[in-house]
Motif scaffolding. Structure first.
Motif, PDB file in Angstrom:
ATOM      1  N   TRP A  33     -44.890  70.141  49.849  1.00 51.20           N
ATOM      2  CA  TRP A  33     -43.561  69.895  50.888  1.00 51.20           C
ATOM      3  C   TRP A  33     -42.519  68.898  50.042  1.00 51.20           C
ATOM      4  CZ3 TRP A  33     -45.784  69.395  56.380  1.00 51.20           C
ATOM      5  CH2 TRP A  33     -46.509  70.671  56.662  1.00 51.20           C
ATOM      6  N   THR A  34     -41.358  69.087  50.328  1.00 53.61           N
ATOM      7  CA  THR A  34     -40.483  68.009  49.843  1.00 53.61           C
ATOM      8  C   THR A  34     -40.195  67.427  51.267  1.00 53.61           C
ATOM      9  OG1 THR A  34     -38.445  69.466  49.849  1.00 53.61           O
ATOM     10  CG2 THR A  34     -39.584  69.211  47.734  1.00 53.61           C
ATOM     11  N   ALA A  35     -39.264  66.219  51.109  1.00 52.90           N
ATOM     12  CA  ALA A  35     -39.099  65.540  52.629  1.00 52.90           C
ATOM     13  C   ALA A  35     -37.486  65.121  52.488  1.00 52.90           C
ATOM     14  CB  ALA A  35     -39.942  64.526  52.778  1.00 52.90           C
ATOM     15  N   ASP A  36     -36.798  65.578  53.393  1.00 49.64           N
ATOM     16  CA  ASP A  36     -35.263  65.089  53.708  1.00 49.64           C
ATOM     17  C   ASP A  36     -35.629  63.669  54.782  1.00 49.64           C
ATOM     18  OD1 ASP A  36     -34.363  66.953  51.909  1.00 49.64           O
ATOM     19  OD2 ASP A  36     -33.871  68.238  53.355  1.00 49.64           O
ATOM     20  N   ILE A  37     -34.999  62.602  54.486  1.00 51.78           N
ATOM     21  CA  ILE A  37     -34.791  61.532  55.595  1.00 51.78           C
ATOM     22  C   ILE A  37     -33.608  61.498  56.347  1.00 51.78           C
ATOM     23  CG2 ILE A  37     -35.638  58.995  55.681  1.00 51.78           C
ATOM     24  CD1 ILE A  37     -37.584  61.064  54.776  1.00 51.78           C
ATOM     25  N   ALA A  38     -33.501  61.535  57.382  1.00 60.75           N
ATOM     26  CA  ALA A  38     -32.127  61.576  58.176  1.00 60.75           C
ATOM     27  C   ALA A  38     -32.264  59.916  58.760  1.00 60.75           C
ATOM     28  CB  ALA A  38     -32.038  62.575  59.210  1.00 60.75           C
ATOM     29  N   GLU A  39     -31.494  59.189  58.252  1.00 57.68           N
ATOM     30  CA  GLU A  39     -31.290  57.781  58.861  1.00 57.68           C
ATOM     31  C   GLU A  39     -30.583  57.953  60.093  1.00 57.68           C
ATOM     32  OE1 GLU A  39     -33.061  55.404  57.804  1.00 57.68           O
ATOM     33  OE2 GLU A  39     -33.891  56.395  55.812  1.00 57.68           O
ATOM     34  N   GLU A  40     -29.523  58.588  60.164  1.00 60.05           N
ATOM     35  CA  GLU A  40     -29.085  58.661  61.318  1.00 60.05           C
ATOM     36  C   GLU A  40     -29.668  58.999  62.689  1.00 60.05           C
ATOM     37  OE1 GLU A  40     -28.011  62.764  59.579  1.00 60.05           O
ATOM     38  OE2 GLU A  40     -28.397  60.705  58.920  1.00 60.05           O
ATOM     39  N   PHE A  41     -30.614  59.710  62.429  1.00 58.60           N
ATOM     40  CA  PHE A  41     -31.827  60.028  63.578  1.00 58.60           C
ATOM     41  C   PHE A  41     -33.158  59.263  63.383  1.00 58.60           C
ATOM     42  CE2 PHE A  41     -29.350  64.080  63.186  1.00 58.60           C
ATOM     43  CZ  PHE A  41     -28.605  63.943  64.380  1.00 58.60           C
ATOM     44  N   GLY A  42     -32.976  57.873  63.169  1.00 55.82           N
ATOM     45  CA  GLY A  42     -33.997  56.888  63.008  1.00 55.82           C
ATOM     46  C   GLY A  42     -35.098  57.304  61.957  1.00 55.82           C
ATOM     47  N   GLY A  43     -34.558  57.740  60.684  1.00 54.58           N
ATOM     48  CA  GLY A  43     -35.484  57.968  59.642  1.00 54.58           C
ATOM     49  C   GLY A  43     -36.357  59.227  59.787  1.00 54.58           C
ATOM     50  N   TYR A  44     -35.510  60.180  60.625  1.00 51.85           N
ATOM     51  CA  TYR A  44     -36.439  61.473  60.957  1.00 51.85           C
ATOM     52  C   TYR A  44     -36.727  62.053  59.900  1.00 51.85           C
ATOM     53  CZ  TYR A  44     -37.903  65.598  63.500  1.00 51.85           C
ATOM     54  OH  TYR A  44     -38.677  66.668  63.774  1.00 51.85           O
ATOM     55  N   ILE A  45     -37.843  62.934  59.528  1.00 53.33           N
ATOM     56  CA  ILE A  45     -38.250  63.561  58.200  1.00 53.33           C
ATOM     57  C   ILE A  45     -38.254  64.884  58.520  1.00 53.33           C
ATOM     58  CG2 ILE A  45     -40.093  63.971  56.725  1.00 53.33           C
ATOM     59  CD1 ILE A  45     -41.249  61.038  57.807  1.00 53.33           C
ATOM     60  N   THR A  46     -37.301  65.714  57.707  1.00 54.73           N
ATOM     61  CA  THR A  46     -37.573  67.178  57.737  1.00 54.73           C
ATOM     62  C   THR A  46     -38.377  67.527  56.735  1.00 54.73           C
ATOM     63  OG1 THR A  46     -35.524  67.590  58.826  1.00 54.73           O
ATOM     64  CG2 THR A  46     -36.486  69.445  57.643  1.00 54.73           C
ATOM     65  N   PHE A  47     -39.551  68.224  56.691  1.00 51.68           N
ATOM     66  CA  PHE A  47     -40.298  68.661  55.686  1.00 51.68           C
ATOM     67  C   PHE A  47     -39.939  70.073  55.268  1.00 51.68           C
ATOM     68  CE2 PHE A  47     -43.374  65.652  57.824  1.00 51.68           C
ATOM     69  CZ  PHE A  47     -43.784  64.983  56.418  1.00 51.68           C
ATOM     70  N   ARG A  48     -39.818  70.427  54.063  1.00 56.88           N
ATOM     71  CA  ARG A  48     -39.436  71.738  53.449  1.00 56.88           C
ATOM     72  C   ARG A  48     -40.392  72.165  52.504  1.00 56.88           C
ATOM     73  NH1 ARG A  48     -34.158  72.624  54.945  1.00 56.88           N
ATOM     74  NH2 ARG A  48     -33.229  70.596  55.730  1.00 56.88           N
ATOM     75  N   LYS A  49     -40.472  73.497  52.536  1.00 58.20           N
ATOM     76  CA  LYS A  49     -41.138  74.256  51.547  1.00 58.20           C
ATOM     77  C   LYS A  49     -40.271  75.331  50.956  1.00 58.20           C
ATOM     78  CE  LYS A  49     -44.953  75.841  49.235  1.00 58.20           C
ATOM     79  NZ  LYS A  49     -45.710  74.806  47.977  1.00 58.20           N
ATOM     80  N   ASP A  50     -40.056  75.441  49.771  1.00 58.74           N
ATOM     81  CA  ASP A  50     -39.238  76.456  49.133  1.00 58.74           C
ATOM     82  C   ASP A  50     -37.876  76.266  49.506  1.00 58.74           C
ATOM     83  OD1 ASP A  50     -41.543  77.393  47.571  1.00 58.74           O
ATOM     84  OD2 ASP A  50     -41.953  78.772  49.415  1.00 58.74           O
TER      85      ASP A  50
END
Length: 264
Positions: A33-50
């Motif tokens: 998985w890769t990870a996007d970090i949304a600082e505007e939502f308190g560092g929320y992580i969105t994990f992604r596959k492909d």
């Protein structure tokens, strides 16, 4: 795969962890998985596959006493209506409905057996960008994706009534209703997505009810071994079942999840 979520369908999973950086590293190494970090939502992580959104995550700072765990979110056309209905059917509202920007609206409930479950009213984020559907014990097409969502409950009958009446499950299917094995799937036809199991015969008295998440693995034994190499542990060694080869594991922060693959 793309899927139109019906009311009460599992549509998202979210990791609550005391060590977000280590979680990103662990699940990245285990599932790719890769990870996007949304600082505007308190560092929320969105994990992604492909490139597909497959899971969320956020740091648990311990301030509200919530446990470190994976949470299953069920789809709702109206999160407030679901939260309002929960107490009438034996549940409790743990977190009141709250908008998350234009992404959607979330809430968290406790069902009558005490298991926590999320509510998600999708906005621009409907839920999984893609996920696996494991049917007939076939998991090989769903490697590294969430594949099955299962409630282990010590109040089976009340739990089924709660999810039917609160989330609007329309056609659950009873797989077995013997004293040794009571199990009902969310839907009566494929894709069934998940189910509810009476955990009383299998788990010690007093153990908590909880939703469990299975992630697909090409080789369950190798994936379980990799969990240990990455700092986690094995709770249930890999074993064959009528529904594939399964294992229960724990990540380095103590969060439990399961692995599912084709039988050996």
């Amino acid at each position: 795969m793309t899927y139109t979520f019906r009311p009460g369908d599992p549509c998202w999973v979210e990791l609550f962890t005391p060590d977000a950086e280590r979680a990103v590293e662990f699940y990245g190494e285990l599932f790719g998985w890769t990870a996007d970090i949304a600082e505007e939502f308190g560092g929320y992580i969105t994990f992604r596959k492909d490139g597909n959104a497959v899971a969320g995550g956020m740091r648990n700072d311990g301030s509200d006493g919530a446990p470190n765990q994976w949470t299953v979110y069920l789809a709702a056309p109206d999160a407030k209506a679901v939260a309002d209905a929960a107490p009438d059917h034996g549940g409790r509202v743990l977190y009141e409905p709250m908008p998350v920007g234009d992404l959607g609206t979330m809430a968290v409930l406790a069902d009558p057996s005490g298991a926590s479950v999320g509510v998600w009213q999708g906005g621009v984020h409907p839920g999984f960008g893609s996920f696996g559907i494991a049917t007939g014990g076939v998991w090989s097409d769903h490697v590294d994706y969430p594949t099955w969502f299962e409630l282990h409950t010590h109040d089976y009958d009340r739990a089924l009534t709660f999810y039917r009446e609160t989330f609007g499950w329309q056609d659950p299917f009873t797989v077995s209703d013997s004293p040794e094995f009571r199990y009902t799937t969310i839907h009566s036809e494929s894709p069934m997505l998940g189910g509810v199991m009476d955990a009383t015969p299998y788990e010690p008295a007093g153990s908590p009810s909880a939703w469990k998440i299975y992630f697909g693995a090409e080789d369950v034994d190798a994936a379980a071994k990799r969990v240990v190499e990455l700092g986690g542990s094995i709770e249930m060694e890999p074993q064959n079942s009528p529904y594939g080869r399964l294992a229960a594991v724990v990540d380095p922060s103590g969060v439990r999840f399961s692995l599912g693959g084709d039988p050996r």
